[in-house]
Scaffold this motif. Sequence first.
Motif, PDB file in Angstrom:
ATOM      1  N   ASP A  17      -7.512   5.918   0.779  1.00 46.83           N
ATOM      2  CA  ASP A  17      -6.619   6.106  -0.366  1.00 46.83           C
ATOM      3  C   ASP A  17      -6.314   7.590  -0.569  1.00 46.83           C
ATOM      4  N   GLU A  18      -7.334   8.417  -0.433  1.00 48.54           N
ATOM      5  CA  GLU A  18      -7.132   9.861  -0.596  1.00 48.54           C
ATOM      6  C   GLU A  18      -6.208  10.406   0.490  1.00 48.54           C
ATOM      7  N   GLU A  19      -6.364   9.911   1.708  1.00 47.17           N
ATOM      8  CA  GLU A  19      -5.448  10.321   2.776  1.00 47.17           C
ATOM      9  C   GLU A  19      -4.013   9.933   2.429  1.00 47.17           C
ATOM     10  N   ALA A  20      -3.842   8.718   1.932  1.00 52.92           N
ATOM     11  CA  ALA A  20      -2.498   8.247   1.591  1.00 52.92           C
ATOM     12  C   ALA A  20      -1.884   9.104   0.491  1.00 52.92           C
ATOM     13  N   GLN A  21      -2.694   9.505  -0.479  1.00 51.76           N
ATOM     14  CA  GLN A  21      -2.189  10.355  -1.556  1.00 51.76           C
ATOM     15  C   GLN A  21      -1.713  11.706  -1.037  1.00 51.76           C
ATOM     16  N   ARG A  22      -2.287  12.152   0.074  1.00 53.53           N
ATOM     17  CA  ARG A  22      -1.857  13.405   0.712  1.00 53.53           C
ATOM     18  C   ARG A  22      -0.679  13.182   1.662  1.00 53.53           C
ATOM     19  N   GLY A  23      -0.207  11.927   1.753  1.00 53.88           N
ATOM     20  CA  GLY A  23       0.923  11.627   2.615  1.00 53.88           C
ATOM     21  C   GLY A  23       0.571  11.341   4.051  1.00 53.88           C
ATOM     22  N   HIS A  24      -0.718  11.113   4.325  1.00 51.43           N
ATOM     23  CA  HIS A  24      -1.143  10.847   5.703  1.00 51.43           C
ATOM     24  C   HIS A  24      -1.403   9.353   5.881  1.00 51.43           C
ATOM     25  N   TRP A  25      -0.582   8.701   6.716  1.00 49.74           N
ATOM     26  CA  TRP A  25      -0.764   7.291   7.052  1.00 49.74           C
ATOM     27  C   TRP A  25      -1.107   7.178   8.520  1.00 49.74           C
ATOM     28  N   ARG A  26      -2.140   6.420   8.813  1.00 53.98           N
ATOM     29  CA  ARG A  26      -2.604   6.310  10.199  1.00 53.98           C
ATOM     30  C   ARG A  26      -1.830   5.278  11.007  1.00 53.98           C
ATOM     31  N   LEU A  41       0.832  -1.203   0.000  1.00 53.32           N
ATOM     32  CA  LEU A  41       0.000   0.000   0.000  1.00 53.32           C
ATOM     33  C   LEU A  41       0.870   1.257   0.000  1.00 53.32           C
ATOM     34  N   ARG A  42       1.889   1.273   0.833  1.00 53.84           N
ATOM     35  CA  ARG A  42       2.733   2.476   0.937  1.00 53.84           C
ATOM     36  C   ARG A  42       3.547   2.709  -0.335  1.00 53.84           C
ATOM     37  N   GLN A  43       3.906   1.620  -1.016  1.00 50.72           N
ATOM     38  CA  GLN A  43       4.680   1.748  -2.250  1.00 50.72           C
ATOM     39  C   GLN A  43       3.795   2.025  -3.464  1.00 50.72           C
ATOM     40  N   GLY A  44       2.488   2.085  -3.273  1.00 51.97           N
ATOM     41  CA  GLY A  44       1.593   2.341  -4.383  1.00 51.97           C
ATOM     42  C   GLY A  44       1.377   1.157  -5.297  1.00 51.97           C
ATOM     43  N   GLN A  45       1.769  -0.025  -4.845  1.00 53.92           N
ATOM     44  CA  GLN A  45       1.586  -1.234  -5.653  1.00 53.92           C
ATOM     45  C   GLN A  45       0.193  -1.838  -5.480  1.00 53.92           C
ATOM     46  N   LEU A  46      -0.541  -1.335  -4.534  1.00 54.15           N
ATOM     47  CA  LEU A  46      -1.885  -1.819  -4.221  1.00 54.15           C
ATOM     48  C   LEU A  46      -2.617  -0.662  -3.559  1.00 54.15           C
ATOM     49  N   SER A  47      -3.869  -0.454  -3.899  1.00 49.83           N
ATOM     50  CA  SER A  47      -4.662   0.583  -3.241  1.00 49.83           C
ATOM     51  C   SER A  47      -5.522  -0.045  -2.148  1.00 49.83           C
ATOM     52  N   VAL A  48      -5.960   0.783  -1.225  1.00 53.92           N
ATOM     53  CA  VAL A  48      -6.851   0.283  -0.170  1.00 53.92           C
ATOM     54  C   VAL A  48      -8.132  -0.258  -0.784  1.00 53.92           C
ATOM     55  N   ARG A  49      -8.630   0.422  -1.809  1.00 52.88           N
ATOM     56  CA  ARG A  49      -9.856  -0.056  -2.447  1.00 52.88           C
ATOM     57  C   ARG A  49      -9.647  -1.423  -3.090  1.00 52.88           C
ATOM     58  N   GLN A  50      -8.515  -1.595  -3.778  1.00 52.55           N
ATOM     59  CA  GLN A  50      -8.234  -2.903  -4.374  1.00 52.55           C
ATOM     60  C   GLN A  50      -8.131  -3.986  -3.307  1.00 52.55           C
ATOM     61  N   LEU A  51      -7.507  -3.635  -2.195  1.00 56.65           N
ATOM     62  CA  LEU A  51      -7.385  -4.590  -1.093  1.00 56.65           C
ATOM     63  C   LEU A  51      -8.757  -4.993  -0.574  1.00 56.65           C
TER      64      LEU A  51
END
Length: 458
Positions: free
Chosen positions: A79-88, A35-45
């Motif tokens: 996914d949108e949060e991740a695109q903004r650089g925010h990881w929980r 997910l962090r490397q952009g190889q998979l999205s949260v939605r795809q997961l």
Amino acid sequence: MAIRTFRMISSLQAVQGSTGIMVSSARISGVGEALRQGQLSVRQLAEQFLKRIADAEGQIHAWAAVDASGALQEAQRLDEEAQRGHWRGPLHGIPIGIKDIIDVFDLPTGCGSQRWANSYARQDAPIVRQLRQAGAVILGKTVTTPYAYLDPPPTCNPWQTERTPGGSSSGSAAAVAAGMVPLALGSQTGGSVIRPAAYCGIWALKPTFGQLSTRGILPLAPSLDHVGLMAGHLEDLQILWSALRPAPMGIPPLLESPGRLLLTLPEYLQDPRLEPVMHRAFKQWQQQLEQAGWQWLETPLPIPLVEIRRHHAVILAVEAAAFHHGRWQRHPDDYPPKITQLIRDGLNHSAWSYHEARQHLRQARREIDAWLLRAGGWLALPATPGTPPPRDTTGDPAFQSPWSYLGLPVVTFPIAWTSDGLPLAVQLIGPRWQEEALLSLAQQLSQTVPCPPRRLPV
């Protein structure tokens, strides 16, 4: 009972990231890295796990409600949060199932009841709120036995569908074992987390009594109720516990570290309910650990198990009756035989018997703490008497209920498989508040004597 689906999308296609991760069996750390490397999205997961549910649910019946649309909407937000650089954190985007006695906003809390099947929760239970804050994606509600007691559920054991997955956290254990979800929440008053996890061959933690909030969760016996955690892998269980554990309370540890001394109880190894297949597997596991330098001490529990089980039964019955008797009198048709008998038993107990049981409970918890400190070791025992029985029962809770009564943390994990493909598991019991050390001990033991993996069932 058929699966109840809410806002279920019409078509789900499996999506696999370029990492080649098969997410139904992958560890959270690997999925999180993808997910962090952009190889998979949260939605795809989320879509992959929803597809797995769609494929396997007709055989397993693990879900009371699947909120596909809600899960995908939450996945999109993450996914949108991740695109903004925010990881929980490590649970960001990770799917989870919630036992259907735990409130999840805008989903029913059915509790295995027909009349409560459309009783929608107005807010999340605190523990669900914690999961959302940590970034978990709630896929839906997993099947519970009626009111979290012993009446059998519709859920099947994924390894052999004619056998029980255990109960009462039946759906949570079966869903994790079948790869429908990597994590799940359950609850335990007697053996409702440890037994189904053991029968389904997965990892589970029942924390110390009071460690996790039970607000927003249907009570069975508040003096004994625990929230429990389930996962397919130890490191996933550790990640889930890290997200939910309370802040340190400044309580000094009873033991500085697990050490290399393990205690076992003759009361368990000589119990006539212990099946030969379990006895052989446990003894072989003991011998392998001895060869690796671990020491064993067989010593009786300082409190007779017969007393523990007797007082546990009184508290369970009286507190269940106190909560349910009014509604049971109005709607007896909504209570199957075993919970009905429990309520009747509770109404028949005297005030003195309940008072005596509560006194024993307080004294026993103090006594077991002192005994563990003196013994200097950690308990390792068979988690169940044997293999999962047929589906007309959820199994015998006698091997798990003493630790719910005493309120000690417990971890279970598989150590062997029978010749016909059923899991056999142990349980580790540690000092109060020592969940991290207990998980560390489980890691050491499982690495020393690994249990061979099996392909996902069904």
